[in-house]
Motif scaffolding. Structure first.
Motif, PDB file in Angstrom:
ATOM      1  N   PRO A 136       0.788  -1.236   0.000  1.00  0.00           N
ATOM      2  CA  PRO A 136       0.000   0.000   0.000  1.00  0.00           C
ATOM      3  C   PRO A 136       0.820   1.286   0.000  1.00  0.00           C
ATOM      4  O   PRO A 136       0.482   2.232  -0.725  1.00  0.00           O
ATOM      5  CB  PRO A 136      -0.836  -0.138   1.277  1.00  0.00           C
ATOM      6  N   THR A 137       1.894   1.353   0.787  1.00  0.00           N
ATOM      7  CA  THR A 137       2.716   2.571   0.801  1.00  0.00           C
ATOM      8  C   THR A 137       3.172   2.948  -0.599  1.00  0.00           C
ATOM      9  O   THR A 137       3.073   4.106  -1.013  1.00  0.00           O
ATOM     10  CB  THR A 137       3.937   2.386   1.723  1.00  0.00           C
ATOM     11  N   ASP A 138       3.666   1.977  -1.344  1.00  0.00           N
ATOM     12  CA  ASP A 138       4.169   2.246  -2.694  1.00  0.00           C
ATOM     13  C   ASP A 138       3.064   2.806  -3.578  1.00  0.00           C
ATOM     14  O   ASP A 138       3.258   3.787  -4.307  1.00  0.00           O
ATOM     15  CB  ASP A 138       4.739   0.963  -3.314  1.00  0.00           C
ATOM     16  N   ARG A 139       1.891   2.171  -3.517  1.00  0.00           N
ATOM     17  CA  ARG A 139       0.775   2.620  -4.350  1.00  0.00           C
ATOM     18  C   ARG A 139       0.288   4.000  -3.928  1.00  0.00           C
ATOM     19  O   ARG A 139       0.013   4.859  -4.772  1.00  0.00           O
ATOM     20  CB  ARG A 139      -0.365   1.595  -4.281  1.00  0.00           C
ATOM     21  N   PHE A 140       0.206   4.222  -2.615  1.00  0.00           N
ATOM     22  CA  PHE A 140      -0.285   5.503  -2.133  1.00  0.00           C
ATOM     23  C   PHE A 140       0.674   6.642  -2.489  1.00  0.00           C
ATOM     24  O   PHE A 140       0.252   7.739  -2.877  1.00  0.00           O
ATOM     25  CB  PHE A 140      -0.486   5.462  -0.614  1.00  0.00           C
ATOM     26  N   VAL A 141       1.975   6.392  -2.342  1.00  0.00           N
ATOM     27  CA  VAL A 141       2.961   7.417  -2.681  1.00  0.00           C
ATOM     28  C   VAL A 141       2.893   7.769  -4.162  1.00  0.00           C
ATOM     29  O   VAL A 141       2.916   8.941  -4.551  1.00  0.00           O
ATOM     30  CB  VAL A 141       4.389   6.963  -2.289  1.00  0.00           C
ATOM     31  N   VAL A 142       2.790   6.745  -5.004  1.00  0.00           N
ATOM     32  CA  VAL A 142       2.702   6.988  -6.453  1.00  0.00           C
ATOM     33  C   VAL A 142       1.450   7.791  -6.787  1.00  0.00           C
ATOM     34  O   VAL A 142       1.499   8.756  -7.570  1.00  0.00           O
ATOM     35  CB  VAL A 142       2.728   5.648  -7.218  1.00  0.00           C
ATOM     36  N   GLU A 143       0.320   7.436  -6.204  1.00  0.00           N
ATOM     37  CA  GLU A 143      -0.913   8.169  -6.480  1.00  0.00           C
ATOM     38  C   GLU A 143      -0.802   9.627  -6.043  1.00  0.00           C
ATOM     39  O   GLU A 143      -1.271  10.537  -6.743  1.00  0.00           O
ATOM     40  CB  GLU A 143      -2.088   7.494  -5.773  1.00  0.00           C
ATOM     41  N   GLY A 144      -0.163   9.865  -4.896  1.00  0.00           N
ATOM     42  CA  GLY A 144       0.004  11.233  -4.422  1.00  0.00           C
ATOM     43  C   GLY A 144       0.917  12.057  -5.311  1.00  0.00           C
ATOM     44  O   GLY A 144       0.626  13.222  -5.622  1.00  0.00           O
ATOM     45  N   ILE A 145       2.029  11.464  -5.743  1.00  0.00           N
ATOM     46  CA  ILE A 145       2.954  12.176  -6.620  1.00  0.00           C
ATOM     47  C   ILE A 145       2.295  12.476  -7.957  1.00  0.00           C
ATOM     48  O   ILE A 145       2.440  13.578  -8.511  1.00  0.00           O
ATOM     49  CB  ILE A 145       4.244  11.349  -6.808  1.00  0.00           C
ATOM     50  N   ALA A 146       1.556  11.517  -8.489  1.00  0.00           N
ATOM     51  CA  ALA A 146       0.867  11.738  -9.765  1.00  0.00           C
ATOM     52  C   ALA A 146      -0.120  12.894  -9.653  1.00  0.00           C
ATOM     53  O   ALA A 146      -0.230  13.728 -10.568  1.00  0.00           O
ATOM     54  CB  ALA A 146       0.152  10.466 -10.200  1.00  0.00           C
ATOM     55  N   ALA A 147      -0.829  12.953  -8.529  1.00  0.00           N
ATOM     56  CA  ALA A 147      -1.786  14.042  -8.340  1.00  0.00           C
ATOM     57  C   ALA A 147      -1.080  15.389  -8.229  1.00  0.00           C
ATOM     58  O   ALA A 147      -1.559  16.404  -8.752  1.00  0.00           O
ATOM     59  CB  ALA A 147      -2.621  13.777  -7.092  1.00  0.00           C
ATOM     60  N   GLU A 148       0.054  15.427  -7.578  1.00  0.00           N
ATOM     61  CA  GLU A 148       0.818  16.671  -7.436  1.00  0.00           C
ATOM     62  C   GLU A 148       1.292  17.209  -8.779  1.00  0.00           C
ATOM     63  O   GLU A 148       1.313  18.423  -9.006  1.00  0.00           O
ATOM     64  CB  GLU A 148       2.061  16.440  -6.552  1.00  0.00           C
TER      65      GLU A 148
END
Length: 413
Positions: A136-148
């Motif tokens: 989950p950490t990996d997926r959540f970090v990627v989703e956050g960076i993509a949104a930024e």
């Protein structure tokens, strides 16, 4: 080491006492703190046992490094500790030359730094590739960076009993690929991804690759330099036994340092830490990935485990890991499969890390009962039980006792 054929009749598993007696690494198990109320610890892939030597290290640290030298220890040793220990992690476990690995923040923060740096280094590309079964950490970090950044996440569907492969990625990566994030060892299945093959594929299309080494560092040999890995992040509280909350490490290939700009610009990553300059200029080395004050106390325990892995040899650690998981699978096939348990890890030892995932609808209840009786695996939603085996601290007798307890709990239900 032979692998098991699930379709073939399997003779009874060998006696665990005989296996422990023949184990060339058996003496290392006495170097770890034991608890009288734990019959079998099968969760070393989540939190490694403390080493007995660490108590003396903490006492010396309190009395001498901190207690006597006080702030002078920053000049005498602490300022260099993140890179000094990073170099040891690189040399002993990663196949990495000095100057490319640093111990700094948590895994999540370092993944953020690595992915953001890679994305920034490919400004003409807007896609981040990740498979849908990563932690989950990996997926959540990627989703956050993509949104930024207005980037696009390209999800790769994988078999959860295995993991991402070169073929899975080949149809997804391309001219828009900025960075690919891959777990070296799947946290569910323990599948070992093809690091050199995937890295080469990503480089073919001009992207950068970030490897998550949390379930492989210290137990699966690798050659980051030889395989030309770009960036990698790993935790130190699993197979490096750094203790709860111990800081993670980051590897960045030396030739990339100049083009990787960390997104969190802290004074400890500046070119001249004590210049108190008006503007930020990153250090020209791996130290640019350090932001705030390094967590010195959090770096103490892992040094003892690095000593142990260096003493035993990473290849010998891997051999013991393979023997433990092979033995666990034999016991599972003999005692648990007849009760409806399914194996959700690779049968081929060459692509299996140091845990075995098994599945059953009753495992949430079973794990709670196991913990009460001093047998400690972990549960992964929705129906997975992981038998995690840390080679230097785990005995074959523990594996046998653990599997027998699982059988008893299932039968009682």
């Amino acid at each position: 080491m032979t692998t098991l054929d699930p379709a073939a009749p399997d003779p009874a598993a060998p006696d665990p006492a005989a296996l422990d007696a023949a184990d060339p690494l058996a003496a290392w198990t006495s170097h770890f703190v034991r608890s009288d109320d734990v019959l079998a610890y099968l969760d070393g892939n989540s939190l490694g046992r403390p080493m007995t030597a660490t108590a003396d290290r903490f006492r010396r640290f309190l009395a001498e490094d901190w207690g006597a030298r006080l702030i002078r220890s920053w000049d005498e040793q602490w300022m260099d500790l993140p890179t000094a220990i990073g170099d040891r992690i690189g040399a002993i476990t990663l196949g990495a030359a000095a100057g490319q690995t640093v111990v700094a923040d948590s895994t999540t923060v370092l993944l953020y730094k690595a992915i953001r740096s890679a994305l920034r280094a490919r400004p003409d590309r807007d896609e981040i590739v990740i498979d849908d079964d990563q932690f989950p950490t990996d997926r959540f970090v990627v989703e956050g960076i993509a949104a930024e950044h207005g980037a696009t996440v390209r999800w790769v569907h994988v078999d959860p009993a295995l993991g991402v492969t070169v073929d899975d990625l080949r149809t997804v990566v391309g001219p828009r690929t900025a960075v690919v994030l891959v777990n070296h060892v799947s946290y569910r299945s323990a599948y070992i991804a093809d690091m050199p093959g995937i890295t080469a594929l990503v480089h073919e299309v001009g992207g950068l690759v970030v490897w998550d080494l949390c379930h492989s560092a210290g137990v699966v040999p690798m050659q980051l330099d030889a395989w030309q890995v770009d960036l990698a992040v790993g935790c130190t509280y699993k197979f490096l036994n750094g203790g709860p909350g111990a800081p993670a490490f980051l590897y960045a290939r030396g030739v990339l340092h100049a083009e990787l700009t960390p997104p969190i610009q802290g004074w400890m990553g500046a070119e001249d830490v004590f210049a108190m300059a008006d503007g930020y200029r990153p250090a020209p080395s791996i130290r640019r990935f350090v932001s705030g004050t390094p967590p010195i106390t959090g770096m103490l325990a892992m040094q003892d485990m690095l000593d142990a892995i260096e003493g035993a040899g990473i290849e010998a650690v891997r051999n013991k890991s393979t023997a433990l998981t092979e033995y666990a699978l034999r016991l599972v096939d003999e005692h648990l499969v007849p009760l409806g348990v399914q194996v959700a890890s690779p049968r081929d030892a060459a692509v299996r890390g140091s845990h075995v995932m098994i599945r059953h609808a009753e495992f949430r209840r079973v794990v709670a009962g196991l913990w009460d009786r001093g047998v400690v695996p972990d549960f992964r939603n929705p129906d997975g039980l992981r038998i995690g085996l840390s080679p230097l601290s785990t005995t074959f007798a523990e594996v046998a006792a653990g599997v027998e307890a699982i059988r008893e709990e299932l039968a009682a239900g």
